[in-house]
Design an enzyme around this catalytic site. Structure first.
Site, mmCIF file in Angstrom:
data_model
loop_
_atom_site.group_PDB
_atom_site.id
_atom_site.type_symbol
_atom_site.label_atom_id
_atom_site.label_comp_id
_atom_site.label_asym_id
_atom_site.label_seq_id
_atom_site.Cartn_x
_atom_site.Cartn_y
_atom_site.Cartn_z
ATOM 1 N N GLU A 127 48.730 38.220 39.378
ATOM 2 C CA GLU A 127 48.924 38.476 40.797
ATOM 3 C C GLU A 127 48.939 37.142 41.551
ATOM 4 O O GLU A 127 48.098 36.286 41.266
ATOM 5 C CB GLU A 127 47.788 39.341 41.368
ATOM 6 N N GLY A 267 38.243 35.068 43.199
ATOM 7 C CA GLY A 267 36.993 35.702 42.777
ATOM 8 C C GLY A 267 37.125 36.507 41.501
ATOM 9 O O GLY A 267 36.407 36.281 40.530
ATOM 10 N N ALA A 268 38.055 37.432 41.497
ATOM 11 C CA ALA A 268 38.231 38.295 40.337
ATOM 12 C C ALA A 268 39.560 39.028 40.463
ATOM 13 O O ALA A 268 40.172 39.012 41.529
ATOM 14 C CB ALA A 268 37.092 39.299 40.239
ATOM 15 N N MET A 269 39.972 39.674 39.376
ATOM 16 C CA MET A 269 41.291 40.304 39.374
ATOM 17 C C MET A 269 41.252 41.662 38.683
ATOM 18 O O MET A 269 40.717 41.799 37.594
ATOM 19 C CB MET A 269 42.280 39.354 38.676
ATOM 20 N N GLU A 270 41.893 42.635 39.346
ATOM 21 C CA GLU A 270 41.780 44.037 38.948
ATOM 22 C C GLU A 270 42.786 44.496 37.893
ATOM 23 O O GLU A 270 43.126 45.682 37.857
ATOM 24 C CB GLU A 270 41.946 44.901 40.203
ATOM 25 N N GLU A 304 36.708 45.289 42.386
ATOM 26 C CA GLU A 304 37.749 45.287 41.353
ATOM 27 C C GLU A 304 37.852 46.652 40.683
ATOM 28 O O GLU A 304 38.940 47.139 40.407
ATOM 29 C CB GLU A 304 37.495 44.193 40.308
ATOM 30 N N HIS A 307 39.764 49.102 42.827
ATOM 31 C CA HIS A 307 41.215 48.875 42.819
ATOM 32 C C HIS A 307 41.931 49.800 41.826
ATOM 33 O O HIS A 307 43.136 50.018 41.949
ATOM 34 C CB HIS A 307 41.526 47.431 42.418
HETATM 35 N N1 TRP Z 1 43.580 41.000 43.747
HETATM 36 C C1 TRP Z 1 42.495 40.056 43.648
HETATM 37 C C2 TRP Z 1 41.352 40.668 44.398
HETATM 38 O O1 TRP Z 1 40.752 41.336 44.544
HETATM 39 C C3 TRP Z 1 42.779 38.745 44.263
HETATM 40 C C4 TRP Z 1 43.186 37.670 43.321
HETATM 41 C C5 TRP Z 1 42.618 37.362 42.153
HETATM 42 C C6 TRP Z 1 44.193 36.713 43.502
HETATM 43 N N2 TRP Z 1 43.246 36.300 41.604
HETATM 44 C C7 TRP Z 1 44.186 35.873 42.414
HETATM 45 C C8 TRP Z 1 45.091 36.464 44.505
HETATM 46 C C9 TRP Z 1 45.069 34.811 42.296
HETATM 47 C C10 TRP Z 1 45.970 35.407 44.398
HETATM 48 C C11 TRP Z 1 45.959 34.593 43.288
HETATM 49 O O2 TRP Z 1 40.952 40.946 45.167
HETATM 50 ZN ZN ZN Z 2 41.108 42.999 45.906
#
Ligand code: TRP
Ligand code: ZN
Length: 881
Positions: A127, A267-270, A304, A307
């Site tokens: 993302e 922070g983190a990714m879903e 996350e 999501h």
């Molecule tokens: N979707 C992720 C979140 O909660 C956001 C995110 C994680 C992101 N890694 C990223 C956005 C890298 C841009 C680039 O909320």
């Molecule tokens: Zn998010």
């Protein structure tokens, strides 16, 4: 001025995808220096596409094309073109399978987008547009497909191979290679694709969903860190249960995996069933994490996970709709944390964050609507406006239609749109249809940037025994939006009286019951409402506005210090009490800054603090937030021209003076709240620690040259919360003990980068122009890794965004230093560099001397030919102020 070669894209130009994807098969031959990716994708013309072009353009960046086959036949070289960011097929049939073989170099990927290495392990971040660094594809969120993934890697170095969905097979070959296959049955956009490969340890639990399905839940971490992931596991299981209880949403696969990595831009990714976390937001134990860290971990783990429904099952049509998933999911994680902890403190902290971060965004040259209408680099739009203000917009819908209708609206949203990529209008339409309430004007919250200003005047009509309240709204122009329309604003209000405290009222002509709080739907520029009270005549009635922060607006009610003190004392809403106390403190601070007489306000402020401290034992967490003086960022918003040094000195002097006046009271709090029981991260225990540590900080300020108590606290504490709090208090002094404690802390944790980040931040925060030299020096510290975003944030971002004394040094060195660092970081990680460049966005609001230095820094970045599109967008927009 430098070149402005930004190429924005516009929401109004949206076109449906020319092709749909029926299935994706990915094969990875993983090697840090040369990974081969083979993708087999079944494309079919999209009947809904407007224009039917002969060819097809696929996105792809930083990858090398090796083979290209259409329906199994090698494509002749003149059938396609390859550019820096596209693969153009000149003519394609109605439906076909494209096989693309590409190469990439994960080891050289320092941008941390696409496939890269962290701590020697493979991981991905797709993302928003990272997938195009993995293979050529229609990299846009409205192209959804089921994915099959096959990975091959050296089994010794990469024994664990994870991807989305269900594990189909794993095997180790005789040659030591290991192979794993995964299959995700849920169609998803490619930004939710993920893989992880390496040696990882894990903890596992099983969760039984409300319909009886058993889910294997695993958290993967560096071997040896298993115990530090137990708190995150606890949060995750609670979040899974909460989403069933509150939203009726169950997990939808047999497995849910979470992985912690050390190099991560955010922070983190879903990613579907394979969430990837910045280890800072996952690992915790009492010796290394503060109570605030625990609270952050709880909210991000929940975020996350949530999501999975709000983002994954229903995703965004295009990146302009980002808040569709982010605003909604932040609202959901705020609700979860409010249920898990103190709802009052959660609300106050959320509002406080919004005001400190999003309000300045709205006031400055980078202001944009919750749904932006153009962008050059989407990475720059993961903003406080999209996340935090977006959450407030969902909360306002909740307030306007009520929690029952809100839940019906959510249910309708899921039945209508499951499996689709939709827009913010689709979300609001579901809420409107489920509630029967007209939300058409409300949609302006998604489209108009800026923080509405609400002004209120009230007058007592003694003959009719009513209180009339006139509300008016104003929205200032923002970049690209000169004309604004009135917003639909839910204003929660009620009456507080000096004699009776909270007084129930009802709107004149309303047949309903008397109530403490009314929600007024302000839809025009100006409206007057009349309130009758239960008691008839009032002695000194005041209208308390925007209770619970019912709308993300700036309220100017021109209340006198004694009115504010009354609300701070008597309002039934904890947010309103906190807010009134903040306003009182602002009255004092702004008065002292302009050398105005604020003796009365100052006395009331101190009385309020003293009274709160006396009730400290009722709710320590709430008293702690009540005591905190508004930060410099809040004060700055009320100034015509910001003088950072004066703001710092005035605020510091007030803190010190209050500390001296109330020394005995705080000593009492400090002693009574001492606790011998073993550490527990729960909200009650955390609240007691928070207040005791606030008292310690104040006591340290009361005796700036004698910080013995803080040092003793530092040495004796058995947990990071207390140790860090003592260090932070010492850091506000200029003593030998400060340096001694910082050094002891750094050597104690020399092998723990995450804890050292706390140390780097404190060094960067020290309110002294010389902090700049120290920060420079720390760049060469053996524990500083300039490639790691956590280090950049801890040292450089903390310095630039939060050290008003050293960043804004009169000689301009602070600005020059940060601009140099932005340009350096930009060479390998544009996304992180662009965030740091945001430190200059408010430049035009500063006093002359500062302004010129900040503008020079921006111009230097603008003139640098190597500046990335990411940084360029921030810099050029800032300069256009
Ligand atoms: N979707 C992720 C979140 O909660 C956001 C995110 C994680 C992101 N890694 C990223 C956005 C890298 C841009 C680039 O909320
Ligand atoms: Zn998010």
């Amino acid at each position: 001025m430098g070149q402005t070669d930004l190429q924005p894209i516009y929401l109004k130009d949206y076109q449906p995808p020319p092709f749909l994807v029926e299935g994706v098969e990915l094969e990875f031959d993983l090697d840090p220096d040369r990974t081969v990716v083979t993708s087999r994708v079944a494309y079919r013309r999209n009947p809904a596409a407007d224009r039917q072009a002969a060819g097809l353009a696929l996105n792809g960046e930083k990858i090398v094309l090796r083979r290209l086959l259409l329906d199994g036949a090698e494509l002749p070289r003149d059938a396609y073109d390859v550019t820096d960011d596209q693969l153009l097929l000149h003519a394609v049939p109605e439906a076909f399978t494209l096989t693309v073989e590409t190469e990439c170099v994960p080891r050289a990927n320092t941008a941390l987008e696409g496939l890269y290495l962290s701590g020697g392990r493979f991981c991905t971040q797709c993302e928003p547009e990272g997938f195009r660094r993995i293979t050529y594809f229609l990299d846009r969120p409205d192209v959804l497909a089921p994915f099959k993934v096959r990975m091959t890697a050296d089994g010794h170095t990469y024994p664990l191979l994870l991807s989305n969905g269900n594990r189909v097979s794993t095997q180790t070959l005789e040659n030591g290679r290991c192979i794993a296959e995964w299959e995700d049955p849920f169609p998803k956009p490619c930004y939710l694709f993920a893989l992880v490969a390496g040696d990882l340890a894990h903890i596992g639990e099983s969760f039984t969903t409300s319909s009886g399905k058993s889910v294997a839940v695993n958290i993967y971490v560096e071997p040896g860190k298993e115990r530090q992931s137990e708190y995150a596991m606890d949060c995750l299981l609670r979040a899974m249960k909460w989403d069933e209880d509150v939203y009726g949403l169950e997990y939808d696969l047999d497995e849910f995996n979470v992985v912690a990595v050390s190099d991560f831009n955010m922070g983190a990714m879903e990613n579907k069933s394979l969430n990837i976390f910045n280890d800072k937001l996952l690992l915790a134990d009492p010796d290394t994490a503060t109570d605030d860290d625990y609270a952050r971990i709880e909210s991000v783990v929940a975020h996350e996970y949530f999501h999975n429904w709000t983002g994954n099952r229903i995703t965004c049509r295009d990146w302009f709709q980002l808040s569709l998933k982010e605003g909604l999911t932040v609202f959901r994680d705020q609700q979860f944390s409010a249920d898990a902890r103190s709802a009052a403190v959660q609300r106050i902290n959320d509002v406080s964050t919004l005001r400190m971060t999003q309000f300045p965004e709205d006031q400055g040259p980078l202001a944009h609507p919750v749904r932006p209408d153009s962008y050059a680099e989407i990475n720059n739009f993961y903003t406080y406006t999209v996340y935090e203000k977006g959450a407030e917009v969902v909360r306002m819908i909740h307030t306007l239609i009520g929690s029952g209708a809100y839940r019906k609206g959510m249910d309708l949203y899921f039945t209508r749109h499951d499996g689709q990529a939709v827009t913010c209008e689709d979300f609001v339409a579901a809420m409107q249809d489920a509630s029967g309430k007209d939300l058409s004007q409300f949609l302006l919250w998604y489209n108009q940037a800026g923080t509405p200003l609400l002004e209120a005047e009230s007058a007592l009509d003694e003959i009719r025994e009513t209180l009339s309240v006139t509300l008016s709204q104003k929205l200032s122009p923002t970049p690209g939006q000169t004309e604004k329309q009135p917003m639909h604003i839910p204003v929660a209000l009620g009456i507080v009286d000096s004699q009776y405290g909270s007084v129930k009222s009802k709107r004149r002509g309303d047949n309903g019951e008397f109530a403490e709080t009314h929600i007024v739907s302000l839809m025009s520029e100006r409206e007057t409402i009349e309130l009758e009270t239960e008691r008839g005549t009032l002695s000194r009635a005041v209208v308390s506005l925007n209770r619970g922060f019912s709308a993300p607006i700036d309220v100017r009610a021109s209340l006198s210090p004694s009115d504010l003190a009354m609300i701070a004392k008597c309002d039934p809403d904890p947010y309103a009490r906190w807010n009134a106390q903040q306003e009182l403190a602002l009255t004092v601070l702004l008065g002292e800054l302009t050398r105005n007489d604020v003796v009365e306000a100052r006395t009331l402020l101190v009385d309020g603090v003293r009274a709160a401290v006396a009730r400290a034992y009722e709710d320590p967490a709430q008293i702690t937030v009540f005591l905190a003086l508004p930060s410099a960022r809040i004060i700055n918003q009320r100034l015509e021209a910001i003088d950072p040094l004066a703001v710092h000195q005035t605020r510091h002097a007030l803190r010190v003076n209050i500390a001296k006046e109330l020394r005995e009271d705080f000593l009492n709090v400090y002693e009574t709240l001492s606790d011998r029981s073993p550490f527990s991260p729960d909200a009650i225990a955390a609240g007691r620690r928070a207040l005791r540590n606030a008292a310690l900080h104040i006591l340290t300020l009361a005796q700036l040259d004698e910080p013995g108590l803080a040092y003793q606290h530092f040495k004796q504490s058995d947990n990071m919360t207390d140790r860090w709090a003592a260090l932070a208090a010492l850091n506000d002094t200029d003593t030998i003990l400060r340096r001694k404690a910082l050094n002891e802390f750094a050597s104690r944790y020399s092998d723990n980068p995450l804890v050292l980040d706390k140390w780097l931040s404190l060094e960067a925060l020290h309110s002294d122009p010389a902090a700049l030299d120290r920060v420079r020096e720390l760049l060469d510290h053996p524990n500083y890794d300039s490639r790691n975003p956590n280090r950049i944030r801890a040292l450089l971002a903390t310095f630039a965004f939060n050290n008003d004394v050293a960043f804004h040094r009169k000689d301009g060195e602070g600005y020059r230093f940060i601009a140099d660092q932005v340009m350096k970081i930009d060479q390998f990680n544009p996304q992180s560099a662009a965030r740091l460049a945001g430190a200059f966005q408010q430049w035009a609001r500063y006093r002359e001397g500062y302004k010129a230095g900040m503008r020079d820094a921006l111009e230097r970045m603008s003139e640098n030919r190597q500046t990335s599109q990411d940084v360029r967008e921030i810099v050029e927009k800032s300069l256009s102020a």
